[in-house]
Design a protein around this motif. Sequence first.
Motif, PDB file in Angstrom:
ATOM      1  N   GLN A   1       0.834  -1.193   0.000  1.00 55.18           N
ATOM      2  CA  GLN A   1       0.000   0.000   0.000  1.00 55.18           C
ATOM      3  C   GLN A   1       0.874   1.250   0.000  1.00 55.18           C
ATOM      4  OE1 GLN A   1      -2.493  -0.369   3.470  1.00 55.18           O
ATOM      5  NE2 GLN A   1      -3.926  -1.770   2.449  1.00 55.18           N
ATOM      6  N   GLN A   2       0.284   2.344  -0.529  1.00 53.37           N
ATOM      7  CA  GLN A   2       0.982   3.612  -0.524  1.00 53.37           C
ATOM      8  C   GLN A   2       0.750   4.335   0.797  1.00 53.37           C
ATOM      9  OE1 GLN A   2       3.067   4.359  -2.947  1.00 53.37           O
ATOM     10  NE2 GLN A   2       2.455   2.391  -3.874  1.00 53.37           N
ATOM     11  N   VAL A   3       1.830   4.761   1.422  1.00 50.64           N
ATOM     12  CA  VAL A   3       1.757   5.415   2.725  1.00 50.64           C
ATOM     13  C   VAL A   3       2.475   6.755   2.636  1.00 50.64           C
ATOM     14  CG1 VAL A   3       2.375   5.276   5.166  1.00 50.64           C
ATOM     15  CG2 VAL A   3       1.699   3.203   3.935  1.00 50.64           C
ATOM     16  N   LEU A   4       1.828   7.812   3.112  1.00 51.14           N
ATOM     17  CA  LEU A   4       2.456   9.125   3.151  1.00 51.14           C
ATOM     18  C   LEU A   4       3.155   9.293   4.495  1.00 51.14           C
ATOM     19  CD1 LEU A   4       2.927  11.905   1.870  1.00 51.14           C
ATOM     20  CD2 LEU A   4       0.812  12.682   2.969  1.00 51.14           C
ATOM     21  N   VAL A   5       4.454   9.521   4.427  1.00 48.24           N
ATOM     22  CA  VAL A   5       5.267   9.673   5.638  1.00 48.24           C
ATOM     23  C   VAL A   5       5.619  11.144   5.811  1.00 48.24           C
ATOM     24  CG1 VAL A   5       7.366   8.976   6.839  1.00 48.24           C
ATOM     25  CG2 VAL A   5       6.219   7.370   5.294  1.00 48.24           C
ATOM     26  N   SER A   6       5.422  11.663   7.013  1.00 50.97           N
ATOM     27  CA  SER A   6       5.761  13.045   7.340  1.00 50.97           C
ATOM     28  C   SER A   6       6.730  13.037   8.519  1.00 50.97           C
ATOM     29  CB  SER A   6       4.488  13.822   7.697  1.00 50.97           C
ATOM     30  OG  SER A   6       4.808  15.145   8.108  1.00 50.97           O
ATOM     31  N   TRP A   7       7.759  13.862   8.432  1.00 54.24           N
ATOM     32  CA  TRP A   7       8.764  13.868   9.492  1.00 54.24           C
ATOM     33  C   TRP A   7       9.494  15.201   9.523  1.00 54.24           C
ATOM     34  CZ3 TRP A   7       9.535  12.078   4.630  1.00 54.24           C
ATOM     35  CH2 TRP A   7      10.725  12.398   3.980  1.00 54.24           C
ATOM     36  N   THR A   8      10.242  15.431  10.584  1.00 52.28           N
ATOM     37  CA  THR A   8      11.047  16.644  10.716  1.00 52.28           C
ATOM     38  C   THR A   8      12.521  16.312  10.514  1.00 52.28           C
ATOM     39  OG1 THR A   8      11.414  16.404  13.095  1.00 52.28           O
ATOM     40  CG2 THR A   8       9.403  17.566  12.403  1.00 52.28           C
ATOM     41  N   LYS A   9      13.290  17.335  10.236  1.00 50.39           N
ATOM     42  CA  LYS A   9      14.736  17.131  10.065  1.00 50.39           C
ATOM     43  C   LYS A   9      15.374  16.663  11.370  1.00 50.39           C
ATOM     44  CE  LYS A   9      16.864  17.703   6.957  1.00 50.39           C
ATOM     45  NZ  LYS A   9      17.217  16.755   5.874  1.00 50.39           N
ATOM     46  N   ALA A  10      14.851  17.128  12.503  1.00 48.75           N
ATOM     47  CA  ALA A  10      15.409  16.690  13.792  1.00 48.75           C
ATOM     48  C   ALA A  10      15.169  15.199  13.992  1.00 48.75           C
ATOM     49  CB  ALA A  10      14.776  17.481  14.933  1.00 48.75           C
ATOM     50  N   GLU A  11      13.975  14.730  13.637  1.00 45.30           N
ATOM     51  CA  GLU A  11      13.664  13.309  13.756  1.00 45.30           C
ATOM     52  C   GLU A  11      14.538  12.496  12.808  1.00 45.30           C
ATOM     53  OE1 GLU A  11       9.715  10.380  13.583  1.00 45.30           O
ATOM     54  OE2 GLU A  11       9.639  12.408  12.728  1.00 45.30           O
ATOM     55  N   GLU A  12      14.725  13.004  11.613  1.00 45.89           N
ATOM     56  CA  GLU A  12      15.550  12.302  10.631  1.00 45.89           C
ATOM     57  C   GLU A  12      16.992  12.182  11.116  1.00 45.89           C
ATOM     58  OE1 GLU A  12      17.322  13.134   6.147  1.00 45.89           O
ATOM     59  OE2 GLU A  12      15.359  13.922   6.691  1.00 45.89           O
ATOM     60  N   ALA A  13      17.529  13.270  11.671  1.00 41.54           N
ATOM     61  CA  ALA A  13      18.910  13.251  12.156  1.00 41.54           C
ATOM     62  C   ALA A  13      19.107  12.210  13.252  1.00 41.54           C
ATOM     63  CB  ALA A  13      19.303  14.636  12.659  1.00 41.54           C
ATOM     64  N   ALA A  14      18.112  12.085  14.146  1.00 40.96           N
ATOM     65  CA  ALA A  14      18.213  11.103  15.230  1.00 40.96           C
ATOM     66  C   ALA A  14      18.203   9.680  14.692  1.00 40.96           C
ATOM     67  CB  ALA A  14      17.062  11.305  16.216  1.00 40.96           C
ATOM     68  N   ILE A  15      17.403   9.442  13.653  1.00 42.48           N
ATOM     69  CA  ILE A  15      17.322   8.104  13.065  1.00 42.48           C
ATOM     70  C   ILE A  15      18.607   7.759  12.315  1.00 42.48           C
ATOM     71  CG2 ILE A  15      16.087   6.689  11.371  1.00 42.48           C
ATOM     72  CD1 ILE A  15      13.556   8.283  12.114  1.00 42.48           C
ATOM     73  N   VAL A  16      19.154   8.736  11.595  1.00 39.34           N
ATOM     74  CA  VAL A  16      20.394   8.496  10.859  1.00 39.34           C
ATOM     75  C   VAL A  16      21.533   8.185  11.827  1.00 39.34           C
ATOM     76  CG1 VAL A  16      22.119   9.545   9.341  1.00 39.34           C
ATOM     77  CG2 VAL A  16      19.690   9.881   8.883  1.00 39.34           C
ATOM     78  N   ARG A  17      21.509   8.819  12.987  1.00 36.00           N
ATOM     79  CA  ARG A  17      22.549   8.542  13.982  1.00 36.00           C
ATOM     80  C   ARG A  17      22.536   7.079  14.411  1.00 36.00           C
ATOM     81  NH1 ARG A  17      21.526  13.844  15.913  1.00 36.00           N
ATOM     82  NH2 ARG A  17      19.981  13.077  17.416  1.00 36.00           N
ATOM     83  N   LYS A  18      21.354   6.468  14.415  1.00 32.23           N
ATOM     84  CA  LYS A  18      21.291   5.050  14.765  1.00 32.23           C
ATOM     85  C   LYS A  18      22.077   4.218  13.760  1.00 32.23           C
ATOM     86  CE  LYS A  18      17.111   4.519  17.520  1.00 32.23           C
ATOM     87  NZ  LYS A  18      15.916   3.678  17.723  1.00 32.23           N
TER      88      LYS A  18
END
Length: 516
Positions: free
Chosen positions: A39-56
Motif C-alpha cells: 500500500q501507498q503510505v504518506l510519511v511526514s517527518w522533521t529534520k530533527a527526527e531524521e537526524a536522530a534516526i540516521v545517527r542510529k
Amino acid sequence: MASTVEKKGQIHEEEAGTSDEGSFHDNTRLEQWIEKDGQQVLVSWTKAEEAAIVRKADFILLPVFCLMFTWMAIDRTNVSGVLTSTFLTDTGISKDQANVGVSLLWLGIVLLEIPANVILHRIGPHYWIPCQVILWGLIEVMQHFVNSAGGWYAARLFLGLAESGFIPGSLYTLSRWYTQDELARRTAIFFFGPSLSSSFGSLISAGALGLTGQGGLKGWQWIFIICGVCTMTAGVIAFCILPESPHKTNRLFGGLIPWRGWLSDREADVYVARILKADPAKGNHSTMHITWNDISSVVFDWRVWPYLIVCLSGLQSVGGLATWGAVIIESLGFTNVDANLLNAPAPIVAAFLGVALGWAADRYKRFGPLMIGVAIWTLIGLIALFVGCPSSLPKVRVVANCLEPPCWQPINVTWLSLSMKTPQKRAIAYAFYIGCSNLGGTYGSQVFRSSDAPLYRTAWTACISLGAVWLLVLIIQSTINYVSDRRFVRRLRDHPELESEALYTDSRGQKHRYYW
C-alpha cells in the motif's frame, strides 16, 4: 531498500529557511510517499527526527561495515609483519617469491570482483557479506600451515578469491542507506579502519612475534591465527546485525531469531522516505537484476576511465609501502619489533585526515581540488624518500614514511559513484573501480625487489613516476568536469528539459551535472 516510491501529488516542505546546501532547519516538515505492505503510505517527518534516526545507522550499521573492512585490510597487509619474522627462513621462500604470493592475492580478488557483486545483488548483502567474511577469516587462519612456496601461492590466491566483491558490495549497500550529501563522509569513515590497518597490523605483529614458541608455533603463525579468528568474529557480528532493509532490522542472524530491532516501524518508514526523497532510483529492492547492458554501459563509458587511472596510479605510488614499509625500516638497522612499531603512526594520521577530506567533500561538493592536494602531498613524501642523504638515511626514511598521504580513495570512489545515474550502474562502477584498485596490487608490491635493497632507487623512481601520472590525470579530469559542468549550466538556462540530467543542486539553487 525493500520499499519503492510512488509519488502522489505535490511533496510539501514547510521551508523555514536553509542553513547550508540542501539542509533545512530542524522544525521543517518533509513528506514522501512510500510503498509499505503493498500500500501507498504518506510519511511526514522533521529534520530533527531524521537526524536522530540516521545517527542510529551511524552507530550501529556503519561500525559493523568498518569493522569487517578493517580486518580485511589487516589480513591483506599483515604480511608486512610476517616478513620481518622468520617466515622466509622457516618456509624456504625467497623475498621475490613472497612478492608473487602478494600479487596472487590481488589477482584472486580481481578475478571474481564483478561476479561476486552480481551474486550479492541476487541473494542480498545481509547473507552474502557476513558469510564471505567468515570464509576468508578461516582461510587466513589456515595460512599458518604454509611450509613451501606452492602453499604460499595457493593460500594467498584463495584468500583473494574469498575477499572478492566485499568492498564494492559494502560501498553499494551503504550508498542505499545514505543520501548523496552524506555519502562521502560515511565512505571516509568506512575506510577509516582500513586506513589504520597498517598501524593495527604492525601492533598485532609486534605482539604476536613475542609469542614465538608458545604452543609450539612461530610468531608469524600466531599473526595469521590471531587475525583470522578476529576476522571470523567480525563476520559473526555482521551476520547477527546486518538487516535486509530498514523495515527488517528486527531479524537477528538473517531472520533466524526475532527481536524488536534497532529501528521501530515508524523510524523505518522515515528512513525509507528520506532516502527516496533524495534519490527515487533507490526505491528498487535490495536484490536486483544486473544485465550485460548495465555492465557494458559503465565499462565503455570514457568518463569512468580517468577515475580508474587515478586509482591505478595513485594507490600504487605508495602501495608497496603497505607490504614492505616495516621491512624497509628494519633494513635501516632496527629490530623487527621496533620496525613494526615505527611503521604504525603514519596510517593513524592519514586516517583522521581522510575523514576530514570526506567532510569537506560532502560540505563543498568539490572533489578534484582535494584530490590534487593529496597527490602533491604524496609526491613530496616520495621525493623525500628518494633523495634522503645516505648519512642520515634512517632518520630521513622514518620521517618521510610519516608523510603518508591522507586516505583519499573514499573521495575518488564517491566521486565516481555520484556520477552514476542508476543503482545498477552505481553497483557496477563500484565493482569495476575496486577491481582496478586490486589489480594495481598485483604490480604495486613488485616494485620493491631484493636486488634493489637497501636504497631501493629503482623502486622510489617508479613510485614517483606513478605519483606524477596520478597528479596529471587529476588535473585533466577536474578541468574536463569543470568545463563540462559550466556548459551544462549555460544550456540548462535555455533548455529546462535538461533538468532531469542534473545530479545535485548547490546552495544557490543552481543545478549541476558534473562534480569537479
